[in-house]
Design an enzyme around this catalytic site. Sequence first.
Site, PDB file in Angstrom:
ATOM      1  N   GLY A   1       0.815  -1.107  -0.057  1.00 54.87           N
ATOM      2  CA  GLY A   1      -0.026   0.094   0.092  1.00 54.87           C
ATOM      3  C   GLY A   1       0.868   1.094   0.009  1.00 54.87           C
ATOM      4  CB  ALA A   2       0.179   4.993  -0.028  1.00 57.93           C
TER       5      ALA A   2
ATOM      6  CE  LYS B   1      -1.227  -2.085   7.562  1.00 61.25           C
ATOM      7  NZ  LYS B   1      -2.530  -1.666   7.981  1.00 61.25           N
TER       8      LYS B   1
ATOM      9  CG  ASP C   1      -9.497   3.028   4.652  1.00 58.38           C
ATOM     10  OD1 ASP C   1     -10.350   3.540   3.706  1.00 58.38           O
ATOM     11  OD2 ASP C   1      -8.331   2.761   4.331  1.00 58.38           O
TER      12      ASP C   1
END
Length: 270
Positions: free
Chosen positions: A30-31, A50, A162
């Site tokens: 991801g970003a 992560k 989100d």
Amino acid sequence: MAAHAAPVEFALPQVLTYPAPTPPILVAQGAEGRLYKTTYITPSLPCALKYRSPKQYRHPILDARLTKARIQAEAKVLDRCCREGVPVPAVYALDATAGWLAMEWVDGVPVRQGINVWLGDRPEDDAISDAEVADETPLVDLMKRIGDAVGALHRTGVIHGDLTTSNMMLLPWADGQSNGASSEDGEKKKAVGGDVILIDFGLATQSVTDEDRAVDLYVLERAFASTHPRAERLFTHVLEAYKQTFKKAPSVIRKLEDVRMRGRKKSMLG
Ligand SMILES: Nc1ncnc2c1ncn2[C@@H]1O[C@H](COP(=O)(O)OP(=O)(O)O)[C@@H](O)[C@H]1O
Ligand SMILES: [Mg+2]
């Protein structure tokens, strides 16, 4: 640090430099971070790792501080949810300074994918026959489980920040009723079966206001409509279940009306 590691623009933390046979597998980029599948403590316990790599465009000291704060915040929220029975992956370990968080591996697919399998690839304006409408139950049930999960989350005082169908996983149920001779229908049903597990708490905050909760729902509503336009009308089942699960839901839903109105005005004004 390990100069022999794969050529990257910066050194990987030690947890990502395991030798074979269990090198971490990059699952998603991801970003803000990368998600690896690896193992924890024993080679037979899969885990999701992560990792927030250093950002070269940020001042190094600021970047280190941000990374640390975000990993800590994500771990804290996951921990709290776990303790309170919200369906999220358990935290195994973290090194906030090094920028990583190890958590329970959810052996399933994102809800988005399950819904898309169910919907198939019919064109969007394809009329849905009465028979199909009649047999929508498995998808409706999934909507309800989404509403339950979000209700449980909000009850604990957490705002996800989100909510999308990509930030929820479907953990398949044990193969009880499936009899092997899976028809196309059975496959579809299976695609939307499973427990809903909420993931990706990188933007989560703690709040108990109707406004914050309503915005959380609104983000999901909008994401759902754009990701699954053909199932948009089923979103009402998410809100129904949310009401059943969360006793303060009625005032949140009322607030959601305001938030929608603001959203419409905003898009009208460009
Ligand atoms: N605990 C987990 N178990 C299995 N897969 C996961 C887990 N967490 C994340 N993933 C997978 O990695 C993807 C990216 O993770 P996510 O936390 O959503 O990060 P990002 O901020 O990049 O969106 C998810 O969409 C999902 O497919
Ligand atoms: Mg995500």
